[in-house]
Motif scaffolding. Structure first.
Motif, PDB file in Angstrom:
ATOM      1  N   GLU A   1      -7.915 -17.025  48.912  1.00 22.65           N
ATOM      2  CA  GLU A   1      -7.006 -15.973  48.467  1.00 22.65           C
ATOM      3  C   GLU A   1      -6.001 -16.489  47.440  1.00 22.65           C
ATOM      4  OE1 GLU A   1      -6.488 -12.497  49.331  1.00 22.65           O
ATOM      5  OE2 GLU A   1      -8.622 -12.852  49.735  1.00 22.65           O
ATOM      6  N   LYS A   2      -5.463 -17.688  47.668  1.00 24.15           N
ATOM      7  CA  LYS A   2      -4.425 -18.221  46.798  1.00 24.15           C
ATOM      8  C   LYS A   2      -4.987 -18.813  45.508  1.00 24.15           C
ATOM      9  CE  LYS A   2      -0.890 -20.391  48.589  1.00 24.15           C
ATOM     10  NZ  LYS A   2       0.211 -19.440  48.364  1.00 24.15           N
ATOM     11  N   GLN A   3      -6.252 -19.202  45.528  1.00 23.58           N
ATOM     12  CA  GLN A   3      -6.883 -19.820  44.361  1.00 23.58           C
ATOM     13  C   GLN A   3      -6.110 -21.043  43.877  1.00 23.58           C
ATOM     14  OE1 GLN A   3      -9.978 -18.936  42.562  1.00 23.58           O
ATOM     15  NE2 GLN A   3     -10.139 -18.266  44.701  1.00 23.58           N
ATOM     16  N   GLN A   4      -5.583 -21.780  44.847  1.00 28.54           N
ATOM     17  CA  GLN A   4      -4.904 -23.038  44.554  1.00 28.54           C
ATOM     18  C   GLN A   4      -4.826 -23.848  45.844  1.00 28.54           C
ATOM     19  OE1 GLN A   4      -1.142 -21.393  43.176  1.00 28.54           O
ATOM     20  NE2 GLN A   4      -0.147 -21.953  45.075  1.00 28.54           N
ATOM     21  N   ALA A   5      -4.447 -25.111  45.715  1.00 23.84           N
ATOM     22  CA  ALA A   5      -4.374 -25.982  46.885  1.00 23.84           C
ATOM     23  C   ALA A   5      -3.401 -25.427  47.923  1.00 23.84           C
ATOM     24  CB  ALA A   5      -3.957 -27.386  46.462  1.00 23.84           C
TER      25      ALA A   5
ATOM     26  N   GLN B   1       5.109 -15.359  54.699  1.00 18.05           N
ATOM     27  CA  GLN B   1       3.775 -14.752  54.636  1.00 18.05           C
ATOM     28  C   GLN B   1       3.000 -15.161  55.879  1.00 18.05           C
ATOM     29  OE1 GLN B   1       2.044 -12.641  52.221  1.00 18.05           O
ATOM     30  NE2 GLN B   1       0.828 -12.558  54.084  1.00 18.05           N
ATOM     31  N   VAL B   2       2.525 -14.172  56.614  1.00 16.85           N
ATOM     32  CA  VAL B   2       1.747 -14.430  57.828  1.00 16.85           C
ATOM     33  C   VAL B   2       0.291 -14.083  57.573  1.00 16.85           C
ATOM     34  CG1 VAL B   2       1.481 -13.919  60.286  1.00 16.85           C
ATOM     35  CG2 VAL B   2       3.760 -13.897  59.255  1.00 16.85           C
ATOM     36  N   TYR B   3      -0.599 -15.039  57.813  1.00 15.29           N
ATOM     37  CA  TYR B   3      -2.046 -14.828  57.735  1.00 15.29           C
ATOM     38  C   TYR B   3      -2.597 -14.801  59.156  1.00 15.29           C
ATOM     39  CZ  TYR B   3      -1.456 -16.382  52.857  1.00 15.29           C
ATOM     40  OH  TYR B   3      -1.061 -16.516  51.554  1.00 15.29           O
TER      41      TYR B   3
ATOM     42  N   SER C   1      -9.688 -21.577  55.267  1.00 17.54           N
ATOM     43  CA  SER C   1     -10.679 -21.294  54.233  1.00 17.54           C
ATOM     44  C   SER C   1     -10.324 -19.997  53.495  1.00 17.54           C
ATOM     45  CB  SER C   1     -12.063 -21.189  54.864  1.00 17.54           C
ATOM     46  OG  SER C   1     -13.016 -20.734  53.923  1.00 17.54           O
ATOM     47  N   TYR C   2      -9.919 -18.992  54.272  1.00 18.77           N
ATOM     48  CA  TYR C   2      -9.529 -17.695  53.704  1.00 18.77           C
ATOM     49  C   TYR C   2      -8.285 -17.830  52.831  1.00 18.77           C
ATOM     50  CZ  TYR C   2      -7.335 -13.042  53.777  1.00 18.77           C
ATOM     51  OH  TYR C   2      -6.705 -11.865  53.430  1.00 18.77           O
ATOM     52  N   ILE C   3      -7.272 -18.552  53.320  1.00 22.12           N
ATOM     53  CA  ILE C   3      -6.024 -18.711  52.574  1.00 22.12           C
ATOM     54  C   ILE C   3      -6.278 -19.439  51.252  1.00 22.12           C
ATOM     55  CG2 ILE C   3      -3.722 -19.754  52.603  1.00 22.12           C
ATOM     56  CD1 ILE C   3      -3.803 -19.409  55.696  1.00 22.12           C
ATOM     57  N   ARG C   4      -7.099 -20.503  51.321  1.00 25.04           N
ATOM     58  CA  ARG C   4      -7.408 -21.263  50.100  1.00 25.04           C
ATOM     59  C   ARG C   4      -8.102 -20.379  49.075  1.00 25.04           C
ATOM     60  NH1 ARG C   4      -8.242 -22.681  45.999  1.00 25.04           N
ATOM     61  NH2 ARG C   4      -8.724 -24.719  45.069  1.00 25.04           N
TER      62      ARG C   4
ATOM     63  N   ALA D   1      -7.001 -14.301  67.035  1.00 25.10           N
ATOM     64  CA  ALA D   1      -7.677 -15.577  67.276  1.00 25.10           C
ATOM     65  C   ALA D   1      -6.941 -16.745  66.647  1.00 25.10           C
ATOM     66  CB  ALA D   1      -9.108 -15.523  66.736  1.00 25.10           C
ATOM     67  N   ALA D   2      -6.193 -16.494  65.559  1.00 28.32           N
ATOM     68  CA  ALA D   2      -5.439 -17.561  64.890  1.00 28.32           C
ATOM     69  C   ALA D   2      -4.401 -16.930  63.980  1.00 28.32           C
ATOM     70  CB  ALA D   2      -6.354 -18.479  64.084  1.00 28.32           C
ATOM     71  N   TYR D   3      -3.349 -17.688  63.704  1.00 25.35           N
ATOM     72  CA  TYR D   3      -2.344 -17.252  62.731  1.00 25.35           C
ATOM     73  C   TYR D   3      -1.837 -18.463  61.983  1.00 25.35           C
ATOM     74  CZ  TYR D   3       1.432 -19.061  65.672  1.00 25.35           C
ATOM     75  OH  TYR D   3       2.272 -19.885  66.379  1.00 25.35           O
ATOM     76  N   ALA D   4      -1.291 -18.216  60.798  1.00 19.55           N
ATOM     77  CA  ALA D   4      -0.673 -19.267  59.990  1.00 19.55           C
ATOM     78  C   ALA D   4       0.494 -18.642  59.237  1.00 19.55           C
ATOM     79  CB  ALA D   4      -1.671 -19.873  59.012  1.00 19.55           C
ATOM     80  N   VAL D   5       1.620 -19.349  59.216  1.00 18.04           N
ATOM     81  CA  VAL D   5       2.839 -18.841  58.574  1.00 18.04           C
ATOM     82  C   VAL D   5       3.195 -19.746  57.404  1.00 18.04           C
ATOM     83  CG1 VAL D   5       5.257 -18.251  58.883  1.00 18.04           C
ATOM     84  CG2 VAL D   5       3.651 -17.945  60.791  1.00 18.04           C
TER      85      VAL D   5
END
Length: 363
Positions: free
Chosen positions: A238-242, A191-193, A233-236, A203-207
């Motif tokens: 979206e996932k609604q978990q740690a 999953q790529v954010y 902040s967005y990933i946290r 500007a940024a990415y996270a895998v």
């Protein structure tokens, strides 16, 4: 019994079938899809197999990496996909095939070998030692976005060129091509954010995730600290978990920002490391010190022991395991209480060496 040897191209489907049955029996994809640059026809010369009656009974793969850092360019032999058929275990085949990978890496002028395992005692017998530093930060709670102007997305269809541009800005990274980045993007369970600025630039990415490995871990990321924090902040949310992000020790600015938030901080080892070419590595380290204006570094091997220090302020290290943890961490020479404050100040300019293997490069 034949091998260890590299498989012929015609044998590759048979090798992959053996690995899929042994390591990925529950997966809906081939293990080759998880490691597209290691388990491929272009890396056959670094794949090692042992066969019996034309059947693969043991396997390991070597993936040489060139790792750039501010002080030293390393050649690293990453070893993975080590497995022996259940009916052929306890015969020394895994030891034999790992030793063959070590020989291949040494022939290819690798400074060190690295692998990831929990069989510490087994690999210590072959000279590997837990070393390096890996920090896992668990973002426990939601926090406000530092830059609300960024457009945030979890669409994994991202141009490899854009990711490669940000990846290349890391102070420590493995040399990759855009094409390799494109192959990594196609790995299952990835999953790529992304975060995009107002001009439409990445500007940024996270895998997160990598096939059957690294599920639930953000193991690749890039961009400015503010953009990465916004993306986290967005990933946290979206996932609604740690959310857990893996970070190198030298990413101090990101670590400082994260520590301002409700997080859990865990420090571990980068992997199990073995020094393959001491003279070559020592020469690189001495050059790094000279570039900092320090010409009196001593790093020598004498009678099976290692002599280390500055000028006449020296320590004798009894085993390679201590040297490995001293050069790459987490052993802190300041706590050894054997050097003068002046020597410790000199050593701290380079050591521990900044070594990092990003998640897509692990095998």
């Amino acid at each position: 019994m034949e091998g260890p040897r590299s498989p012929a191209e015609s044998e590759l489907p048979r090798v992959l079938n053996f690995l899929n049955q042994s390591l990925r029996s529950e997966a809906a994809w081939s293990i080759a899809a998880e490691y597209p640059t290691a388990l491929s026809s272009t890396n056959l010369h670094n794949m090692r197999i042992i066969t019996e009656n034309d059947q693969v009974v043991s396997h390991a793969v070597l993936k040489p990496l060139v790792v750039k850092s501010p002080h030293v360019i390393f050649k690293v032999g990453a070893i993975g996909s080590v497995v022996t058929n259940e009916t052929h275990r306890n015969q020394g085949l895994s030891t034999k095939i790992i030793e063959d990978c070590i020989q291949q890496a040494t022939r290819q002028q690798c400074d060190i070998a690295i692998l990831w395992t929990d069989l510490y005692d087994f690999y210590r017998r072959m000279g590997f030692e837990l070393a390096g530093t890996e920090i896992s930060v668990v973002v426990e709670e939601e926090f406000p976005m530092p830059d609300p102007t960024l457009r945030l997305s979890k669409d994994s269809k991202v141009a490899a060129e854009a990711l490669h541009r940000l990846y290349s800005t890391h102070s420590v990274n493995s040399v990759r091509s855009v094409e390799e980045t494109r192959k990594f993007l196609s790995i299952p369970q990835t999953q790529v954010y992304t975060a995009w600025d107002t001009s439409g630039q990445l500007a940024a990415y996270a895998v997160e995730g990598k096939g059957a490995d690294l599920g639930g871990y953000i193991h690749e990321w890039g961009g400015s600290v503010t953009a990465i924090m916004t993306l986290l902040s967005y990933i946290r949310r979206e996932k609604q978990q740690a959310v857990t992000i893996i970070i190198p020790r030298h990413s101090k600015n990101l670590l400082e920002r994260l520590r301002e938030k409700p997080v859990t901080y865990n420090q571990g080892f980068l992997g199990m490391i073995k020094i393959l070419n001491f003279d070559q590595l020592a020469a690189k380290i001495k050059r790094a010190f000279r570039a900092e204006g320090i010409a009196d570094i001593v790093l020598e091997k004498q009678n099976g022991q290692y002599v280390f220090g500055c000028n006449t302020d020296l320590a004798v290290l009894g085993g390679e395991e201590n040297l490995t943890q001293l050069l790459f961490g987490p052993l802190d020479f300041e706590t050894l209480d054997v050097f003068t404050p002046e020597t410790r100040e000199k050593l701290a300019k380079i050591l521990p060496l900044n070594l990092w293997i990003w998640g897509w490069d692990s095998i």
